[in-house]
Design a protein around this motif. Structure first.
Motif, mmCIF file in Angstrom:
data_model
loop_
_atom_site.group_PDB
_atom_site.id
_atom_site.type_symbol
_atom_site.label_atom_id
_atom_site.label_comp_id
_atom_site.label_asym_id
_atom_site.label_seq_id
_atom_site.Cartn_x
_atom_site.Cartn_y
_atom_site.Cartn_z
ATOM 1 N N ALA A 69 0.861 -1.187 0.000
ATOM 2 C CA ALA A 69 0.000 0.000 0.000
ATOM 3 C C ALA A 69 0.889 1.225 0.000
ATOM 4 N N SER A 70 0.750 2.034 -1.042
ATOM 5 C CA SER A 70 1.626 3.198 -1.185
ATOM 6 C C SER A 70 0.972 4.429 -0.569
ATOM 7 N N HIS A 71 1.617 5.583 -0.751
ATOM 8 C CA HIS A 71 1.026 6.854 -0.301
ATOM 9 C C HIS A 71 -0.346 7.052 -0.932
ATOM 10 N N ALA A 72 -0.403 6.790 -2.256
ATOM 11 C CA ALA A 72 -1.664 6.971 -2.980
ATOM 12 C C ALA A 72 -2.523 5.724 -2.801
ATOM 13 N N ASP A 73 -3.827 5.931 -2.746
ATOM 14 C CA ASP A 73 -4.719 4.813 -2.458
ATOM 15 C C ASP A 73 -5.144 4.055 -3.714
ATOM 16 N N GLY A 74 -4.920 4.650 -4.891
ATOM 17 C CA GLY A 74 -5.315 3.971 -6.121
ATOM 18 C C GLY A 74 -6.811 3.811 -6.263
ATOM 19 N N LEU A 75 -7.553 4.797 -5.773
ATOM 20 C CA LEU A 75 -9.018 4.722 -5.862
ATOM 21 C C LEU A 75 -9.486 5.374 -7.152
ATOM 22 N N LYS A 76 -10.584 4.853 -7.691
ATOM 23 C CA LYS A 76 -11.194 5.467 -8.855
ATOM 24 C C LYS A 76 -12.390 6.282 -8.395
ATOM 25 N N ALA A 77 -12.359 7.583 -8.686
ATOM 26 C CA ALA A 77 -13.364 8.496 -8.153
ATOM 27 C C ALA A 77 -14.762 8.178 -8.648
ATOM 28 N N THR A 78 -14.872 7.629 -9.861
ATOM 29 C CA THR A 78 -16.208 7.402 -10.419
ATOM 30 C C THR A 78 -16.703 5.973 -10.180
ATOM 31 N N LEU A 79 -16.011 5.232 -9.323
ATOM 32 C CA LEU A 79 -16.536 3.936 -8.894
ATOM 33 C C LEU A 79 -17.002 4.080 -7.450
ATOM 34 N N THR A 80 -17.962 3.256 -7.056
ATOM 35 C CA THR A 80 -18.404 3.309 -5.668
ATOM 36 C C THR A 80 -17.396 2.574 -4.783
ATOM 37 N N VAL A 81 -17.561 2.742 -3.483
ATOM 38 C CA VAL A 81 -16.683 2.092 -2.515
ATOM 39 C C VAL A 81 -16.659 0.581 -2.758
ATOM 40 N N ALA A 82 -17.849 -0.006 -2.902
ATOM 41 C CA ALA A 82 -17.925 -1.453 -3.076
ATOM 42 C C ALA A 82 -17.313 -1.877 -4.413
ATOM 43 N N GLU A 83 -17.497 -1.068 -5.469
ATOM 44 C CA GLU A 83 -16.934 -1.423 -6.778
ATOM 45 C C GLU A 83 -15.408 -1.369 -6.757
ATOM 46 N N ASN A 84 -14.871 -0.343 -6.077
ATOM 47 C CA ASN A 84 -13.422 -0.243 -5.944
ATOM 48 C C ASN A 84 -12.856 -1.502 -5.305
ATOM 49 N N LEU A 85 -13.481 -1.927 -4.213
ATOM 50 C CA LEU A 85 -12.984 -3.105 -3.501
ATOM 51 C C LEU A 85 -13.209 -4.380 -4.303
ATOM 52 N N ALA A 86 -14.372 -4.458 -4.976
ATOM 53 C CA ALA A 86 -14.686 -5.667 -5.732
ATOM 54 C C ALA A 86 -13.655 -5.869 -6.838
ATOM 55 N N LEU A 96 -13.486 -11.395 -0.542
ATOM 56 C CA LEU A 96 -13.519 -10.902 0.835
ATOM 57 C C LEU A 96 -14.063 -9.475 0.962
ATOM 58 N N VAL A 97 -14.855 -9.019 -0.024
ATOM 59 C CA VAL A 97 -15.287 -7.623 -0.018
ATOM 60 C C VAL A 97 -16.070 -7.277 1.249
ATOM 61 N N GLU A 98 -17.027 -8.157 1.608
ATOM 62 C CA GLU A 98 -17.876 -7.855 2.777
ATOM 63 C C GLU A 98 -17.037 -7.781 4.053
ATOM 64 N N ASP A 99 -16.112 -8.736 4.211
ATOM 65 C CA ASP A 99 -15.248 -8.734 5.392
ATOM 66 C C ASP A 99 -14.455 -7.440 5.468
ATOM 67 N N ALA A 100 -13.944 -7.011 4.310
ATOM 68 C CA ALA A 100 -13.110 -5.812 4.299
ATOM 69 C C ALA A 100 -13.946 -4.575 4.623
ATOM 70 N N LEU A 101 -15.164 -4.512 4.070
ATOM 71 C CA LEU A 101 -16.039 -3.368 4.363
ATOM 72 C C LEU A 101 -16.329 -3.308 5.858
ATOM 73 N N ALA A 102 -16.592 -4.476 6.439
ATOM 74 C CA ALA A 102 -16.869 -4.503 7.873
ATOM 75 C C ALA A 102 -15.610 -4.156 8.661
ATOM 76 N N GLU A 108 -21.537 1.484 5.728
ATOM 77 C CA GLU A 108 -22.555 2.498 5.414
ATOM 78 C C GLU A 108 -22.189 3.316 4.181
ATOM 79 N N LEU A 109 -20.912 3.281 3.812
ATOM 80 C CA LEU A 109 -20.470 4.086 2.674
ATOM 81 C C LEU A 109 -20.420 3.285 1.382
ATOM 82 N N ARG A 110 -20.860 2.038 1.412
ATOM 83 C CA ARG A 110 -20.574 1.135 0.306
ATOM 84 C C ARG A 110 -21.074 1.632 -1.044
#
Lengths: 208, 218
Positions: A69-86, A96-102, A108-110
């Motif tokens: 895991a680097s400084h940058a999170d590598g998130l895509k702004a136009t994907l939802t939280v759950a889509e990013n993780l999926a 393991l998406v559900e486990d990670a969200l929990a 609540e932000l999924r």
């Protein structure tokens, strides 16, 4: 699942920054890297993650066991939280998406866009990626940046659970996570001093 | 691999993703050229194959720098490089995603725009065939250029200069297929060469692109 580093030297921008570094990271342990800015913490972690070659020395990490895991999170702004993780769960072949969200308190932000998250929430989502990777060795660069006290405690608990499950973690951080089992490695004594190493690196860089 | 393809397609069609940018540019070229050249059918019909191919090529070029630059900026390229996906495969999938959001829509829209340019009736089939076979090469070669310039700030200019010469053979043979097809001549040779360029580029360049990205991430 033991990470072994012996007599490692790493370079940044053609200059050797750390040399003669040796340590072992057995399962169930955490190692916290300390040192002033610019000492080479990020460079060391990138080298261990395989993003850049080492100048000298050996790194032995079991195949397919490291999550970085680097400084940058590598998130895509136009994907939802759950889509990013999926996406990362599919890349690492885990479900393991559900486990990670929990685990990172993101349930609540999924369905929120990653663009609409606060800096701390983004960081939590970035760290949740480690949980979906299912990898035993975590290599983390400043994982607690922009996290509030409660989230730091949450993250420390996640790391502790990871260690208890036989994983290990290598962290570069300035904050005390309250991990009793963590050893601290100060990188200052390993600063590169030998002139030869510097010149050699510069020489090779000229031919790249 | 599939996950990466789906992610890239999803990103492309969502806000700010750039889907339609190339298509809109292609449309502009095909609408503006007849206005500039004048409504004389004979002249337009003669230059139509070339104009359509140049338009397709430039629209592909427009979105090239997005292939890796966005992933590089938000750090996901680092994370992809340390993930179990082989970089060669990731590059190939990203080139495929680029083709699906630019090359394929261009191919499908080209016959409609051919009408605006008085393309002779016998040329439409060959126009679609040549774009279908040729545009994948544009995406793969473009991905290679994007990989070479991934760490460069404002690398768009450098990228265009690197990639344009590599696009020339595809352009020549692609336009030649349409021109000969429209005139009712033999098209086997340019079509075979066009297909050969695409096949060769798709087979070799992902490896070169992956190597370039690894160097640029250091």
């Amino acid at each position: 699942m033991e990470m072994r580093v012996s007599d490692l030297a790493v370079q940044r921008g053609g200059i050797v920054v750390l040399e003669g570094l040796s340590f072992t990271l057995p399962p169930g342990r955490a190692l916290v890297l300390r040192g002033p800015n610019g000492v080479g913490k990020t460079t060391l972690l990138r080298t261990l993650a395989g993003l850049q070659p080492a100048v000298a020395g050996e790194v032995s990490i079991p195949a397919e066991s490291l999550a970085y895991a680097s400084h940058a999170d590598g998130l895509k702004a136009t994907l939802t939280v759950a889509e990013n993780l999926a996406f990362w769960a599919a890349v690492y072949g885990t479900g393991l998406v559900e486990d990670a969200l929990a685990g990172m308190n993101l349930r609540e932000l999924r369905n929120r866009w990653a663009a609409s998250l606060s800096a701390g929430q983004k960081r939590r989502l970035g760290l949740a990626r480690l949980l979906v990777s299912g990898r035993p060795i975590w290599v983390l660069d400043e994982p607690t940046v922009s996290l509030d006290a409660a989230s730091v405690a949450l993250f420390a608990a996640v790391v502790r659970a990871h260690l208890a499950a036989g994983g290990s973690a290598l962290l570069a951080t300035h904050i005390d996570l309250g991990l009793d089992e963590a050893e601290v490695l100060d990188l200052t004594p390993f600063r590169a001093t030998s002139r030869a190493a510097r010149q050699d690196a510069g020489f090779q860089e000229a031919f790249l | 691999m599939t996950a990466l393809l789906i992610r890239d397609l999803r990103l492309a069609v969502r806000a700010g993703g750039g889907f339609g940018l190339g298509l809109a540019f292609f449309l502009l070229v095909a609408v503006l050229v007849p206005l500039g050249v004048g409504p004389e059918g004979g002249t337009l019909g003669k230059i139509a194959p070339g104009i359509l191919w140049v338009g397709a090529l430039l629209s592909c070029l427009l979105s090239l720098d997005r292939i890796f630059a966005l992933d590089f900026e938000d750090g996901s390229l680092d994370l992809l490089a340390t993930s179990p996906l082989p970089m060669e495969g990731a590059v190939a999938v990203k080139a495929l995603a680029h083709w699906l959001v630019t090359g394929l829509p261009l191919t499908l829209a080209a016959p409609v725009l051919g009408v605006l340019l008085y393309l002779p009736a016998s040329g439409y089939g060959w126009l679609v065939v040549s774009l279908l076979i040729g545009t994948p090469a544009l995406s793969v070669i473009g991905a290679f250029g994007a990989a070479l310039t991934v760490g460069v700030k404002r690398g768009g200019l450098l990228l265009s200069l690197l990639v344009l010469p590599l696009y020339v053979p595809t352009l020549i043979f692609g336009a030649e297929v349409v021109k000969r097809g429209a005139a009712g001549m033999e098209i086997a040779t340019p079509l075979a060469l066009l297909a050969a360029i695409t096949a060769g580029a798709a087979a070799l360049l992902p490896f070169a692109s992956a190597a370039a990205i690894r160097v640029n991430l250091r």
